[in-house]
Design a protein around this motif. Structure first.
Motif, PDB file in Angstrom:
ATOM      1  N   LYS A  91      34.151  25.899  -0.029  1.00 27.52           N
ATOM      2  CA  LYS A  91      32.694  25.843  -0.179  1.00 27.52           C
ATOM      3  C   LYS A  91      31.960  26.082   1.138  1.00 27.52           C
ATOM      4  CE  LYS A  91      33.235  22.670  -3.995  1.00 27.52           C
ATOM      5  NZ  LYS A  91      33.033  21.363  -4.534  1.00 27.52           N
ATOM      6  N   VAL A  92      32.353  27.129   1.849  1.00 28.11           N
ATOM      7  CA  VAL A  92      31.727  27.409   3.134  1.00 28.11           C
ATOM      8  C   VAL A  92      30.849  28.647   3.100  1.00 28.11           C
ATOM      9  CG1 VAL A  92      33.476  26.225   4.511  1.00 28.11           C
ATOM     10  CG2 VAL A  92      33.758  28.647   4.001  1.00 28.11           C
ATOM     11  N   ALA A  93      30.740  29.313   1.961  1.00 20.52           N
ATOM     12  CA  ALA A  93      29.871  30.484   1.867  1.00 20.52           C
ATOM     13  C   ALA A  93      28.453  30.077   2.231  1.00 20.52           C
ATOM     14  CB  ALA A  93      29.915  31.089   0.469  1.00 20.52           C
ATOM     15  N   GLY A  94      27.833  30.808   3.148  1.00 21.31           N
ATOM     16  CA  GLY A  94      26.477  30.528   3.564  1.00 21.31           C
ATOM     17  C   GLY A  94      26.368  29.501   4.665  1.00 21.31           C
ATOM     18  N   LYS A  95      27.450  28.828   5.003  1.00 18.42           N
ATOM     19  CA  LYS A  95      27.431  27.865   6.109  1.00 18.42           C
ATOM     20  C   LYS A  95      27.728  28.610   7.390  1.00 18.42           C
ATOM     21  CE  LYS A  95      28.900  23.782   3.556  1.00 18.42           C
ATOM     22  NZ  LYS A  95      29.941  22.749   3.469  1.00 18.42           N
ATOM     23  N   PRO A  96      27.206  28.145   8.506  1.00 19.09           N
ATOM     24  CA  PRO A  96      27.508  28.821   9.785  1.00 19.09           C
ATOM     25  C   PRO A  96      28.969  28.647  10.175  1.00 19.09           C
ATOM     26  CG  PRO A  96      26.251  26.812  10.163  1.00 19.09           C
ATOM     27  CD  PRO A  96      26.306  27.002   8.666  1.00 19.09           C
ATOM     28  N   LEU A  97      29.490  29.658  10.845  1.00 15.34           N
ATOM     29  CA  LEU A  97      30.842  29.548  11.387  1.00 15.34           C
ATOM     30  C   LEU A  97      30.816  28.667  12.607  1.00 15.34           C
ATOM     31  CD1 LEU A  97      32.114  33.210  11.198  1.00 15.34           C
ATOM     32  CD2 LEU A  97      32.856  31.309   9.829  1.00 15.34           C
ATOM     33  N   LEU A  98      31.843  27.900  12.785  1.00 14.42           N
ATOM     34  CA  LEU A  98      31.923  27.025  13.962  1.00 14.42           C
ATOM     35  C   LEU A  98      32.603  27.730  15.095  1.00 14.42           C
ATOM     36  CD1 LEU A  98      32.946  23.745  12.147  1.00 14.42           C
ATOM     37  CD2 LEU A  98      30.682  24.397  12.914  1.00 14.42           C
TER      38      LEU A  98
ATOM     39  N   ARG B  65      42.287  26.624   9.785  1.00 15.65           N
ATOM     40  CA  ARG B  65      41.961  26.514  11.215  1.00 15.65           C
ATOM     41  C   ARG B  65      41.061  27.646  11.721  1.00 15.65           C
ATOM     42  NH1 ARG B  65      43.770  21.830  12.661  1.00 15.65           N
ATOM     43  NH2 ARG B  65      45.892  21.277  12.162  1.00 15.65           N
ATOM     44  N   LEU B  66      41.246  28.856  11.195  1.00 14.18           N
ATOM     45  CA  LEU B  66      40.551  30.019  11.756  1.00 14.18           C
ATOM     46  C   LEU B  66      39.464  30.623  10.868  1.00 14.18           C
ATOM     47  CD1 LEU B  66      43.578  31.947  13.299  1.00 14.18           C
ATOM     48  CD2 LEU B  66      41.998  30.392  14.446  1.00 14.18           C
ATOM     49  N   VAL B  67      39.588  30.503   9.564  1.00 12.18           N
ATOM     50  CA  VAL B  67      38.663  31.203   8.666  1.00 12.18           C
ATOM     51  C   VAL B  67      37.635  30.261   8.055  1.00 12.18           C
ATOM     52  CG1 VAL B  67      38.483  32.655   6.599  1.00 12.18           C
ATOM     53  CG2 VAL B  67      40.465  32.903   8.127  1.00 12.18           C
ATOM     54  N   PHE B  68      38.081  29.179   7.453  1.00  8.78           N
ATOM     55  CA  PHE B  68      37.196  28.272   6.731  1.00  8.78           C
ATOM     56  C   PHE B  68      36.944  27.012   7.552  1.00  8.78           C
ATOM     57  CE2 PHE B  68      39.620  30.611   3.404  1.00  8.78           C
ATOM     58  CZ  PHE B  68      38.568  31.368   2.915  1.00  8.78           C
ATOM     59  N   LYS B  69      36.531  27.202   8.798  1.00 13.00           N
ATOM     60  CA  LYS B  69      36.365  26.082   9.727  1.00 13.00           C
ATOM     61  C   LYS B  69      35.243  25.128   9.331  1.00 13.00           C
ATOM     62  CE  LYS B  69      36.289  28.777  13.508  1.00 13.00           C
ATOM     63  NZ  LYS B  69      36.226  29.080  14.928  1.00 13.00           N
ATOM     64  N   GLY B  70      34.300  25.574   8.538  1.00 16.68           N
ATOM     65  CA  GLY B  70      33.163  24.736   8.190  1.00 16.68           C
ATOM     66  C   GLY B  70      33.406  23.799   7.028  1.00 16.68           C
ATOM     67  N   THR B  71      34.621  23.743   6.530  1.00 18.62           N
ATOM     68  CA  THR B  71      34.899  22.906   5.372  1.00 18.62           C
ATOM     69  C   THR B  71      34.900  21.429   5.728  1.00 18.62           C
ATOM     70  OG1 THR B  71      36.377  22.532   3.498  1.00 18.62           O
ATOM     71  CG2 THR B  71      37.420  23.006   5.619  1.00 18.62           C
ATOM     72  N   THR B  72      34.496  20.624   4.770  1.00 17.29           N
ATOM     73  CA  THR B  72      34.534  19.180   4.945  1.00 17.29           C
ATOM     74  C   THR B  72      35.646  18.566   4.096  1.00 17.29           C
ATOM     75  OG1 THR B  72      32.869  18.912   3.202  1.00 17.29           O
ATOM     76  CG2 THR B  72      32.083  18.997   5.492  1.00 17.29           C
ATOM     77  N   ARG B  73      36.391  19.393   3.407  1.00 18.80           N
ATOM     78  CA  ARG B  73      37.485  18.913   2.555  1.00 18.80           C
ATOM     79  C   ARG B  73      38.639  18.396   3.405  1.00 18.80           C
ATOM     80  NH1 ARG B  73      38.603  22.041  -2.928  1.00 18.80           N
ATOM     81  NH2 ARG B  73      37.810  20.190  -3.914  1.00 18.80           N
ATOM     82  N   GLU B  74      39.281  17.343   2.909  1.00 13.73           N
ATOM     83  CA  GLU B  74      40.475  16.836   3.570  1.00 13.73           C
ATOM     84  C   GLU B  74      41.597  17.860   3.422  1.00 13.73           C
ATOM     85  OE1 GLU B  74      41.612  12.953   2.269  1.00 13.73           O
ATOM     86  OE2 GLU B  74      39.559  12.216   2.343  1.00 13.73           O
ATOM     87  N   PHE B  75      42.560  17.812   4.333  1.00  9.68           N
ATOM     88  CA  PHE B  75      43.645  18.786   4.356  1.00  9.68           C
ATOM     89  C   PHE B  75      44.407  18.816   3.029  1.00  9.68           C
ATOM     90  CE2 PHE B  75      47.872  20.396   5.271  1.00  9.68           C
ATOM     91  CZ  PHE B  75      47.604  21.487   6.097  1.00  9.68           C
ATOM     92  N   LYS B  76      44.818  17.661   2.529  1.00  6.36           N
ATOM     93  CA  LYS B  76      45.612  17.605   1.289  1.00  6.36           C
ATOM     94  C   LYS B  76      44.815  18.075   0.087  1.00  6.36           C
ATOM     95  CE  LYS B  76      48.655  13.890   2.762  1.00  6.36           C
ATOM     96  NZ  LYS B  76      49.073  12.501   2.569  1.00  6.36           N
ATOM     97  N   GLN B  77      43.559  17.666   0.006  1.00  3.54           N
ATOM     98  CA  GLN B  77      42.712  18.080  -1.104  1.00  3.54           C
ATOM     99  C   GLN B  77      42.492  19.589  -1.067  1.00  3.54           C
ATOM    100  OE1 GLN B  77      38.685  16.624  -0.978  1.00  3.54           O
ATOM    101  NE2 GLN B  77      38.423  16.825  -3.193  1.00  3.54           N
ATOM    102  N   GLY B  78      42.252  20.131   0.109  1.00  3.61           N
ATOM    103  CA  GLY B  78      42.072  21.575   0.257  1.00  3.61           C
ATOM    104  C   GLY B  78      43.337  22.340  -0.080  1.00  3.61           C
ATOM    105  N   TYR B  79      44.493  21.795   0.329  1.00  2.00           N
ATOM    106  CA  TYR B  79      45.769  22.452   0.032  1.00  2.00           C
ATOM    107  C   TYR B  79      46.039  22.468  -1.464  1.00  2.00           C
ATOM    108  CZ  TYR B  79      50.713  23.734   0.308  1.00  2.00           C
ATOM    109  OH  TYR B  79      51.920  24.372   0.155  1.00  2.00           O
ATOM    110  N   LEU B  80      45.722  21.370  -2.147  1.00  4.77           N
ATOM    111  CA  LEU B  80      45.893  21.325  -3.592  1.00  4.77           C
ATOM    112  C   LEU B  80      45.014  22.387  -4.262  1.00  4.77           C
ATOM    113  CD1 LEU B  80      47.093  20.064  -6.135  1.00  4.77           C
ATOM    114  CD2 LEU B  80      45.244  18.381  -6.062  1.00  4.77           C
TER     115      LEU B  80
END
Length: 145
Positions: free
Chosen positions: A138-145, A70-85
């Motif tokens: 995979k948010v390195a280099g992406k803008p923060l939201l 919610r606060l750090v990797f906000k630019g991710t497009t990964r689904e919650f379950k996939q990211g948690y795994l």
């Protein structure tokens, strides 16, 4: 006069620093929670510090995932379950570092368990951050939201 590319690079550096600062704050908070659980499990329940550190780490890293998403990797497009795994797979290696480091420091060298856990946290914290930044979210280099 600076070139536009320099401005973009500087902007990315600030965003990367902000992301790392957020991660450090979230990680610091969940690490304090981890230490409190370690103390409870070890001194309160009488469990082995190595086992207690592993369980406390797993619980704290799960909380860390929810907050970090919610606060750090906000630019991710990964689904919650996939990211948690992915987060748990990375945390699994961190768990090996925690329990291995705790075993060496507490059981072999007889160091105090809280100090040992704090020392081990520097390695696991950086490990988890870098792998989540570049591999999982995979948010390195992406803008923060």
């Amino acid at each position: 006069m600076t070139a536009p590319a320099d401005k973009k690079h500087t902007s990315w550096d600030r965003k990367a620093m902000l992301r790392f600062l957020r991660y450090t704050c979230v990680g610091g908070g969940t690490f304090l929670f981890d230490l409190a659980m370690l103390y409870l499990f070890t001194d309160g329940f009488g469990w082995s510090p190595v086992f207690a550190a592993g369980l406390a780490f797993f619980i704290a890293v799960s909380l860390n995932y929810y907050i970090s998403r919610r606060l750090v990797f906000k630019g991710t497009t990964r689904e919650f379950k996939q990211g948690y795994l992915g987060f748990l797979l990375i945390a699994g290696t961190g768990l090996a570092i925690v329990t291995g480091g705790m075993y060496i420091m507490v059981d072999i060298f007889k160091w105090q368990y809280i100090i040992s856990r704090i020392l081990v946290s520097f390695v696991t914290g950086m490990w988890n951050y870098l792998l989540n930044l570049y591999v999982n979210f995979k948010v390195a280099g992406k803008p923060l939201l």
